[in-house]
Every structure is written in C-alpha cells, then in structure tokens.
Design a protein around this motif. Structure first.
Motif, short mmCIF file in Angstrom:
data_model
loop_
_atom_site.label_atom_id
_atom_site.label_comp_id
_atom_site.label_asym_id
_atom_site.label_seq_id
_atom_site.Cartn_x
_atom_site.Cartn_y
_atom_site.Cartn_z
N LYS A 52 0.85 -1.19 0.00
CA LYS A 52 0.00 0.00 0.00
C LYS A 52 0.88 1.24 0.00
O LYS A 52 1.88 1.30 0.72
CB LYS A 52 -0.91 0.04 1.24
CG LYS A 52 -1.80 -1.18 1.38
CD LYS A 52 -2.88 -1.16 0.34
CE LYS A 52 -3.82 -2.34 0.53
NZ LYS A 52 -4.63 -2.60 -0.63
N PRO A 53 0.53 2.27 -0.79
CA PRO A 53 1.33 3.50 -0.81
C PRO A 53 1.45 4.12 0.58
O PRO A 53 0.46 4.21 1.31
CB PRO A 53 0.55 4.43 -1.74
CG PRO A 53 -0.29 3.52 -2.58
CD PRO A 53 -0.62 2.35 -1.69
N LEU A 54 2.66 4.51 0.93
CA LEU A 54 2.92 5.13 2.23
C LEU A 54 3.20 6.62 2.01
O LEU A 54 2.40 7.46 2.40
CB LEU A 54 4.12 4.44 2.89
CG LEU A 54 4.36 4.70 4.34
CD1 LEU A 54 3.22 4.19 5.20
CD2 LEU A 54 5.67 4.05 4.79
N VAL A 55 4.34 6.94 1.40
CA VAL A 55 4.71 8.32 1.08
C VAL A 55 5.57 8.33 -0.18
O VAL A 55 6.15 7.31 -0.56
CB VAL A 55 5.49 9.03 2.23
CG1 VAL A 55 4.62 9.18 3.47
CG2 VAL A 55 6.77 8.30 2.55
N ALA A 68 2.12 12.49 1.16
CA ALA A 68 1.76 11.48 2.17
C ALA A 68 0.30 11.08 2.00
O ALA A 68 -0.38 10.76 2.96
CB ALA A 68 2.01 12.03 3.57
N THR A 69 -0.16 11.07 0.78
CA THR A 69 -1.56 10.83 0.44
C THR A 69 -2.43 11.80 1.22
O THR A 69 -1.97 12.40 2.19
CB THR A 69 -2.01 9.36 0.67
OG1 THR A 69 -2.12 9.11 2.05
CG2 THR A 69 -1.07 8.37 0.01
N PRO A 70 -3.65 11.98 0.83
CA PRO A 70 -4.45 13.01 1.51
C PRO A 70 -4.55 12.85 3.02
O PRO A 70 -4.52 13.85 3.74
CB PRO A 70 -5.83 12.87 0.84
CG PRO A 70 -5.52 12.35 -0.53
CD PRO A 70 -4.34 11.43 -0.34
N GLY A 88 -2.98 16.52 -1.32
CA GLY A 88 -2.09 15.41 -1.00
C GLY A 88 -0.61 15.71 -1.21
O GLY A 88 0.19 14.79 -1.29
N SER A 89 -0.25 16.99 -1.29
CA SER A 89 1.16 17.34 -1.48
C SER A 89 1.51 18.58 -0.69
O SER A 89 0.66 19.40 -0.36
CB SER A 89 1.47 17.58 -2.96
OG SER A 89 0.84 18.77 -3.41
N VAL A 90 2.80 18.69 -0.38
CA VAL A 90 3.31 19.88 0.30
C VAL A 90 4.69 20.17 -0.28
O VAL A 90 5.41 19.26 -0.70
CB VAL A 90 3.36 19.70 1.84
CG1 VAL A 90 4.31 18.58 2.24
CG2 VAL A 90 3.73 20.99 2.54
#
Length: 122
Positions: A52-55, A68-70, A88-90
């Motif tokens: 599963k996607p984490l970061v 870090a996904t929403p 979902g981004s910074v």
C-alpha cells in the motif's frame, strides 16, 4: 538519458545541494519505516508498506515535494499550513531546513494508519 529506476539514480540527477536534501528525506523515511519497500513510482521515490502506498517525495528546482496521500496531510494540516500545498502534497522550500520532526511524525502516522487498515481487513 534513461529515466531513473532506483532512488539512488533519481537523487543523482540533481545538483549536490538538492541531493543532500533528498538523501536526508530518504534517510528519515527509511528510519521511521524500515520495512517499507522503496521504488520509483510516478517518476519519483515511493515507499509502500504491505503493498500500500505510504509516502512519496520528489526534487524540484526550488522545493522538495512530499506526498503522504491526503490522509497524512489532513492529519497535520495546521502544521503544514505554512507551506505551499496541493491536494495530497506539500512543498518544502530548498532554502529552509527540512522540517524533519514533522516529516517523521507524518511518516509514523502513515505507518500506523496503513498497519491499522491492514489489520481491520483481516
């Protein structure tokens, strides 16, 4: 030039000052999530836990993107509010120190969330 297929190759495509920031980001993620699988996804370093996607993170001319996904962003919205954001981004400016404590806590949150979600399925 071929597209990078590993995080090491990806980081090597940047100037030395950005490489330092990217390597710091990578080390922080790997310290917090040592069981996460590292790969390149969407053209950037990606970390998955239990498939599963984490970061994710990415280098740019003026900032380091962190994804870090929403849910990871929603949980830390107040602390992230001082940075430019998208869904979902910074963006962490390269002319400021990386907020390693905040990044650590976001990755920890995502590890716990991913683990909790996996347990609720089984």
């Amino acid at each position: 030039m071929n597209k990078p297929t590993t995080t090491t190759e990806y980081i090597a495509t940047f100037p030395k000052d950005i490489q330092l920031l990217l390597n710091t980001m990578r080390a922080t993620i790997k310290t917090v999530a040592p069981k996460a699988e590292e790969s390149i996804s969407y053209g950037m370093p990606a970390y998955k836990l239990f498939k599963k996607p984490l970061v994710y993170f990415a280098g740019y001319k003026n900032h380091i993107g962190f994804y870090a996904t929403p849910t990871g962003h929603e949980e830390f919205n107040a602390e992230l509010s001082k940075y430019k954001q998208g869904k979902g981004s910074v963006q962490f400016p390269i002319n400021e120190p990386l907020p390693l404590d905040l990044i650590t806590r976001i990755v920890q949150f995502r590890v716990e969330e991913t683990t909790r979600n996996l347990k609720s399925i089984h």
